[in-house]
Design a protein around this motif. Structure first.
Motif, mmCIF file in Angstrom:
data_model
loop_
_atom_site.group_PDB
_atom_site.id
_atom_site.type_symbol
_atom_site.label_atom_id
_atom_site.label_comp_id
_atom_site.label_asym_id
_atom_site.label_seq_id
_atom_site.Cartn_x
_atom_site.Cartn_y
_atom_site.Cartn_z
ATOM 1 N N PHE A 182 0.848 -1.192 0.000
ATOM 2 C CA PHE A 182 0.000 0.000 0.000
ATOM 3 C C PHE A 182 0.883 1.241 0.000
ATOM 4 C CE2 PHE A 182 0.467 -1.648 4.306
ATOM 5 C CZ PHE A 182 0.975 -0.561 4.990
ATOM 6 N N LEU A 219 -3.730 5.862 4.169
ATOM 7 C CA LEU A 219 -3.205 4.643 3.562
ATOM 8 C C LEU A 219 -4.057 4.396 2.320
ATOM 9 C CD1 LEU A 219 -2.737 2.316 6.667
ATOM 10 C CD2 LEU A 219 -1.031 3.734 5.520
ATOM 11 N N ARG A 220 -3.409 4.338 1.158
ATOM 12 C CA ARG A 220 -4.134 4.204 -0.100
ATOM 13 C C ARG A 220 -3.603 3.023 -0.897
ATOM 14 N NH1 ARG A 220 -7.622 8.119 -1.023
ATOM 15 N NH2 ARG A 220 -7.420 10.104 0.058
ATOM 16 N N GLU A 221 -4.430 2.556 -1.816
ATOM 17 C CA GLU A 221 -4.073 1.433 -2.672
ATOM 18 C C GLU A 221 -2.974 1.794 -3.671
ATOM 19 O OE1 GLU A 221 -7.045 -1.756 -4.060
ATOM 20 O OE2 GLU A 221 -6.984 -0.254 -5.664
ATOM 21 N N GLU A 256 5.881 4.200 -0.358
ATOM 22 C CA GLU A 256 5.409 2.859 -0.722
ATOM 23 C C GLU A 256 5.794 1.882 0.376
ATOM 24 O OE1 GLU A 256 5.602 -0.121 -4.573
ATOM 25 O OE2 GLU A 256 7.174 1.389 -4.326
ATOM 26 N N LEU A 307 -7.587 2.879 1.966
ATOM 27 C CA LEU A 307 -7.568 1.611 2.707
ATOM 28 C C LEU A 307 -7.650 1.821 4.206
ATOM 29 C CD1 LEU A 307 -4.708 -0.209 0.754
ATOM 30 C CD2 LEU A 307 -7.189 -0.450 0.434
#
Length: 184
Positions: A40, A78-80, A174, A89
């Motif tokens: 993520f 928190l992102r995809e 990342e 996320l």
């Protein structure tokens, strides 16, 4: 000077002390353990009206060349994906302290990654360790909740985007998280 108890008395009390101390720790895991790999992106905005991270303590000598002693807290995304509009996320609650005299600044960082979507909704992972944004960062997973109860493991992370616009800094990091946890 106080005298120590005689050896025969210690030998007599040893079995009682051992019983009171409880069972010896087991070397084998008493639950089934599972490894989960998550990938993520952490999104942070520092400065400006939409800041997700702020400095709450500045060093005593703020004119110094070092940030040593500054403390920040954050409620980051928190992102995809690496794009700001990618699927959310969860959140990353952060506490970080500048803990080095040199440059680049090294931070002592503590995160709670709280997942609010998908399979891990309602679960969290706690991460602790050293962070230097110009390096690949390797930090320990020290706990978790929900599906990640009894979590341990590590994260590998690296800065993939740093954008500065006026007084606003936008960072994208990342993450790969390798989480050992209870298997439901």
């Amino acid at each position: 000077m106080a005298s120590s108890p005689p050896l025969p008395l210690l030998l007599l009390l040893l079995p009682i002390l051992l019983l009171l101390s409880g069972p010896a720790p087991s070397t084998a895991s008493s639950y089934n353990e599972k490894l989960t790999h998550l990938h993520f992106f952490f999104h942070e905005i520092y400065g400006g009206p939409n800041a997700t991270t702020i400095t709450v303590v500045n060093p005593p000598n703020s004119s110094s060349y070092t940030a040593l002693g500054s403390i920040g807290v954050g409620d980051n995304y928190l992102r995809e994906g690496a794009e700001p509009g990618s699927t959310l996320l969860g959140r990353a609650h952060e506490l970080a302290a500048a803990a080095s005299l040199g440059t680049p600044t090294a931070y002592l960082s503590l995160f709670n990654f709280i997942f609010t979507a998908g399979e891990y909704n309602g679960s969290s992972v706690s991460i602790f360790g050293r962070a230097v944004l110009t390096e690949v960062m390797d930090r320990a997973i020290i706990g978790g909740s929900g599906k990640f109860r009894m979590a341990r493991g590590y994260t590998i992370s690296k800065l993939v985007n740093r954008r500065v616009s006026g007084d606003v800094i936008y960072l994208v990091v990342e993450y790969d998280a390798y989480i050992y946890h209870m298997d439901d």
